[in-house]
Write a protein that holds these residues in place. Structure first.
Motif, PDB file in Angstrom:
ATOM      1  N   ALA A 107       0.845  -1.198   0.000  1.00 41.61           N
ATOM      2  CA  ALA A 107       0.000   0.000   0.000  1.00 41.61           C
ATOM      3  C   ALA A 107       0.878   1.245   0.000  1.00 41.61           C
ATOM      4  O   ALA A 107       0.594   2.218  -0.707  1.00 41.61           O
ATOM      5  CB  ALA A 107      -0.920  -0.015   1.221  1.00 41.61           C
ATOM      6  N   LEU A 108       1.958   1.220   0.789  1.00 43.80           N
ATOM      7  CA  LEU A 108       2.863   2.371   0.864  1.00 43.80           C
ATOM      8  C   LEU A 108       3.473   2.692  -0.491  1.00 43.80           C
ATOM      9  O   LEU A 108       3.482   3.852  -0.934  1.00 43.80           O
ATOM     10  CB  LEU A 108       3.966   2.080   1.885  1.00 43.80           C
ATOM     11  CG  LEU A 108       4.944   3.230   2.146  1.00 43.80           C
ATOM     12  CD1 LEU A 108       4.252   4.351   2.902  1.00 43.80           C
ATOM     13  CD2 LEU A 108       6.165   2.728   2.924  1.00 43.80           C
ATOM     14  N   ASP A 109       3.963   1.672  -1.189  1.00 46.93           N
ATOM     15  CA  ASP A 109       4.610   1.917  -2.484  1.00 46.93           C
ATOM     16  C   ASP A 109       3.596   2.212  -3.583  1.00 46.93           C
ATOM     17  O   ASP A 109       3.924   2.896  -4.555  1.00 46.93           O
ATOM     18  CB  ASP A 109       5.488   0.718  -2.863  1.00 46.93           C
ATOM     19  CG  ASP A 109       6.747   0.646  -2.005  1.00 46.93           C
ATOM     20  OD1 ASP A 109       7.177   1.713  -1.508  1.00 46.93           O
ATOM     21  OD2 ASP A 109       7.280  -0.458  -1.798  1.00 46.93           O
ATOM     22  N   LEU A 133      -1.369   7.798   3.959  1.00 47.61           N
ATOM     23  CA  LEU A 133      -2.018   6.615   4.517  1.00 47.61           C
ATOM     24  C   LEU A 133      -2.529   6.889   5.930  1.00 47.61           C
ATOM     25  O   LEU A 133      -3.614   6.435   6.318  1.00 47.61           O
ATOM     26  CB  LEU A 133      -1.043   5.437   4.533  1.00 47.61           C
ATOM     27  CG  LEU A 133      -0.730   4.800   3.170  1.00 47.61           C
ATOM     28  CD1 LEU A 133       0.337   3.730   3.314  1.00 47.61           C
ATOM     29  CD2 LEU A 133      -1.986   4.204   2.542  1.00 47.61           C
ATOM     30  N   GLU A 134      -1.764   7.650   6.682  1.00 45.69           N
ATOM     31  CA  GLU A 134      -2.194   8.003   8.038  1.00 45.69           C
ATOM     32  C   GLU A 134      -3.446   8.872   7.994  1.00 45.69           C
ATOM     33  O   GLU A 134      -4.382   8.694   8.782  1.00 45.69           O
ATOM     34  CB  GLU A 134      -1.060   8.724   8.764  1.00 45.69           C
ATOM     35  CG  GLU A 134      -1.339   8.928  10.243  1.00 45.69           C
ATOM     36  CD  GLU A 134      -0.127   9.433  11.005  1.00 45.69           C
ATOM     37  OE1 GLU A 134      -0.319   9.943  12.117  1.00 45.69           O
ATOM     38  OE2 GLU A 134       1.000   9.330  10.482  1.00 45.69           O
ATOM     39  N   ARG A 135      -3.476   9.837   7.053  1.00 48.58           N
ATOM     40  CA  ARG A 135      -4.647  10.711   6.915  1.00 48.58           C
ATOM     41  C   ARG A 135      -5.908   9.913   6.614  1.00 48.58           C
ATOM     42  O   ARG A 135      -6.996  10.272   7.051  1.00 48.58           O
ATOM     43  CB  ARG A 135      -4.433  11.717   5.774  1.00 48.58           C
ATOM     44  CG  ARG A 135      -3.408  12.787   6.052  1.00 48.58           C
ATOM     45  CD  ARG A 135      -3.537  13.876   5.008  1.00 48.58           C
ATOM     46  NE  ARG A 135      -2.280  14.572   4.800  1.00 48.58           N
ATOM     47  CZ  ARG A 135      -2.134  15.624   4.021  1.00 48.58           C
ATOM     48  NH1 ARG A 135      -3.180  16.090   3.345  1.00 48.58           N
ATOM     49  NH2 ARG A 135      -0.970  16.211   3.872  1.00 48.58           N
ATOM     50  N   GLU A 140      -1.621   1.365   9.612  1.00 50.61           N
ATOM     51  CA  GLU A 140      -1.262   0.005  10.008  1.00 50.61           C
ATOM     52  C   GLU A 140      -1.256  -0.968   8.833  1.00 50.61           C
ATOM     53  O   GLU A 140      -0.820  -2.118   8.959  1.00 50.61           O
ATOM     54  CB  GLU A 140      -2.209  -0.506  11.103  1.00 50.61           C
ATOM     55  CG  GLU A 140      -3.638  -0.758  10.663  1.00 50.61           C
ATOM     56  CD  GLU A 140      -4.521   0.476  10.756  1.00 50.61           C
ATOM     57  OE1 GLU A 140      -5.754   0.314  10.851  1.00 50.61           O
ATOM     58  OE2 GLU A 140      -3.979   1.621  10.727  1.00 50.61           O
ATOM     59  N   HIS A 141      -1.726  -0.509   7.659  1.00 55.91           N
ATOM     60  CA  HIS A 141      -1.764  -1.381   6.476  1.00 55.91           C
ATOM     61  C   HIS A 141      -0.690  -0.989   5.448  1.00 55.91           C
ATOM     62  O   HIS A 141      -0.741  -1.444   4.302  1.00 55.91           O
ATOM     63  CB  HIS A 141      -3.137  -1.314   5.816  1.00 55.91           C
ATOM     64  CG  HIS A 141      -4.253  -1.763   6.712  1.00 55.91           C
ATOM     65  ND1 HIS A 141      -4.458  -3.077   7.050  1.00 55.91           N
ATOM     66  CD2 HIS A 141      -5.210  -1.046   7.356  1.00 55.91           C
ATOM     67  CE1 HIS A 141      -5.504  -3.165   7.854  1.00 55.91           C
ATOM     68  NE2 HIS A 141      -5.983  -1.954   8.066  1.00 55.91           N
ATOM     69  N   ALA A 142       0.267  -0.163   5.852  1.00 54.60           N
ATOM     70  CA  ALA A 142       1.267   0.353   4.907  1.00 54.60           C
ATOM     71  C   ALA A 142       2.020  -0.760   4.189  1.00 54.60           C
ATOM     72  O   ALA A 142       2.333  -0.659   3.005  1.00 54.60           O
ATOM     73  CB  ALA A 142       2.253   1.268   5.636  1.00 54.60           C
ATOM     74  N   GLY A 152     -12.948  -1.611   0.952  1.00 54.78           N
ATOM     75  CA  GLY A 152     -12.913  -0.237   1.450  1.00 54.78           C
ATOM     76  C   GLY A 152     -11.492   0.261   1.643  1.00 54.78           C
ATOM     77  O   GLY A 152     -11.179   1.424   1.339  1.00 54.78           O
ATOM     78  N   GLN A 153     -10.616  -0.615   2.131  1.00 54.18           N
ATOM     79  CA  GLN A 153      -9.212  -0.226   2.323  1.00 54.18           C
ATOM     80  C   GLN A 153      -8.531   0.020   0.980  1.00 54.18           C
ATOM     81  O   GLN A 153      -7.776   0.990   0.821  1.00 54.18           O
ATOM     82  CB  GLN A 153      -8.488  -1.317   3.104  1.00 54.18           C
ATOM     83  CG  GLN A 153      -8.925  -1.411   4.563  1.00 54.18           C
ATOM     84  CD  GLN A 153      -8.505  -2.714   5.219  1.00 54.18           C
ATOM     85  OE1 GLN A 153      -8.041  -3.654   4.556  1.00 54.18           O
ATOM     86  NE2 GLN A 153      -8.673  -2.797   6.540  1.00 54.18           N
ATOM     87  N   ALA A 154      -8.796  -0.848   0.012  1.00 50.51           N
ATOM     88  CA  ALA A 154      -8.199  -0.675  -1.320  1.00 50.51           C
ATOM     89  C   ALA A 154      -8.663   0.632  -1.958  1.00 50.51           C
ATOM     90  O   ALA A 154      -7.873   1.336  -2.599  1.00 50.51           O
ATOM     91  CB  ALA A 154      -8.567  -1.866  -2.215  1.00 50.51           C
TER      92      ALA A 154
END
Length: 363
Positions: A107-109, A133-135, A140-142, A152-154
């Protein structure tokens, strides 16, 4: 003086100014769009109306055959002048219906990908991506890859990726369509908050009236490649101008000629409304304003017709009855009322609608 003139000019040219003309065999999109920074514009319309074509043209994925596209005063496309800015060079972020996240990246990249394409270092890109991601509540899913994320996360990772490059135009293509009903409710609320904080122009494409009403400042309704109505969600809902919009907002809509409180339809049926109107007019009322009877009612209502039930469908916690006759219409009833009236397909019934619940406005 020059500085003041420049500031004024920028203020007037800020935002989106587009005339999108795209021709395909059997279909032409001819649509003018304008939006100010901070404004969320929703393109609403039935399948095949041209919504996705408009979005692809704005993104630079589909060349214009005519018209122009300017963003904050910068010409991104002008076919007459031979100008076309490639998609990758436009200050545009896109959130697609199926997210299009890179499956092999975390997710981070994924969020940092656009920043790397802009020439940022890996360290800087990751730092900014982590902040986004924090915003969006995903810190926690980075390290998770898309396959390990919920829908929803995607969707939120895709939104973070689009926002991280600080676009001047954010395009959202049916961003909630792939979510289940519960997730959709939560993500819609979060998306509304982030769009309210977005300082540039956002264009949302949807066929869901609730998404449009909740998320957008202004609606542009498209049918057959052209605008048929625009305005705030409240304006469009109160005064629909086509059958598609009326069905969308749940109204019975007719067009005729007004004279005082009466609107006469082309086949001679007369409908009494709360408002006075003169000349070409629309008249509308909600399905919930319709009352059904098995015998002609002894009522003060002026709008009374004998109709035939052609369909009964569950509509939320009510039953939507479709009726045909002198004035075809939809009526909403409780299941208990359907049982009490012993309604079925083919039943002959009397309906009444109070003038106070019927609204007329100029066509």
């Amino acid at each position: 003086m020059t500085d003041e003139h420049t500031v004024t000019e920028r203020r007037h040219t800020a935002g989106l100014d587009a005339h999108l003309r795209v021709e395909r065999p059997g279909f032409t999109l001819d649509l003018a769009l304008r939006a100010a920074p901070g404004e969320v514009l929703a393109l609403l319309g039935p399948n095949g109306a041209g919504k996705s074509t408009a979005l692809r043209a704005l993104a630079g994925l589909l060349p214009l055959g005519g018209g122009h596209l300017r963003l904050d005063g910068q010409v991104l496309e002008d076919p007459a002048a031979g100008r076309h800015t490639p998609a990758e060079r436009r200050p545009v972020g896109v959130v697609f219906q199926d997210y299009l996240l890179f499956p092999h990246l975390s997710a981070l990249d994924n969020v940092g990908f656009g920043l790397r394409c802009q020439g940022r270092s890996k360290q800087e890109s990751r730092a900014q991506a982590r902040d986004w991601l924090e915003r969006l509540g995903l810190a926690e899913h980075a390290g998770a890859r898309p396959g390990k994320l919920s829908g929803g996360q995607a969707q939120r990772v895709a939104l973070a990726r689009a926002l991280a490059v600080r676009p001047r135009l954010l395009l959202l293509d049916e961003p909630l369509a792939a979510l289940d009903a519960r997730t959709r409710l939560d993500v819609r609320s979060q998306l509304r908050r982030h769009l309210a904080e977005f300082e540039a122009v956002a264009v949302l494409v949807t066929h869901d009236p609730l998404d449009a009403m909740v998320l957008a400042d202004r609606l542009v309704v498209i049918e057959d490649g052209a605008e048929v109505q625009s305005g705030t969600p409240a304006e469009v809902a109160r005064h629909p101008r086509t059958d598609y919009i009326a069905r969308l907002v749940g109204l019975n809509l007719y067009q005729g000629t007004g004279e005082g409180h009466l609107v006469t339809l082309p086949d001679g049926v007369r409908v009494e409304a709360a408002e006075e109107v003169s000349g070409p007019a629309f008249v509308a009322f909600a399905p919930g304003a319709v009352t059904l009877y098995r015998e002609r009612p002894a009522t003060s209502a002026r709008n009374v017709w004998e109709l035939t039930v052609t369909g009964l469908d569950l509509h939320g916690d009510q039953v939507r009855a479709e009726l045909t006759g002198p004035l075809p219409l939809a009526a909403d009833l409780t299941p208990a009322a359907v049982a009490e009236l012993d309604l079925s397909q083919g039943s002959r019934v009397w309906v009444s609608v109070k003038a106070a619940q019927t609204h007329a406005y100029p066509a």
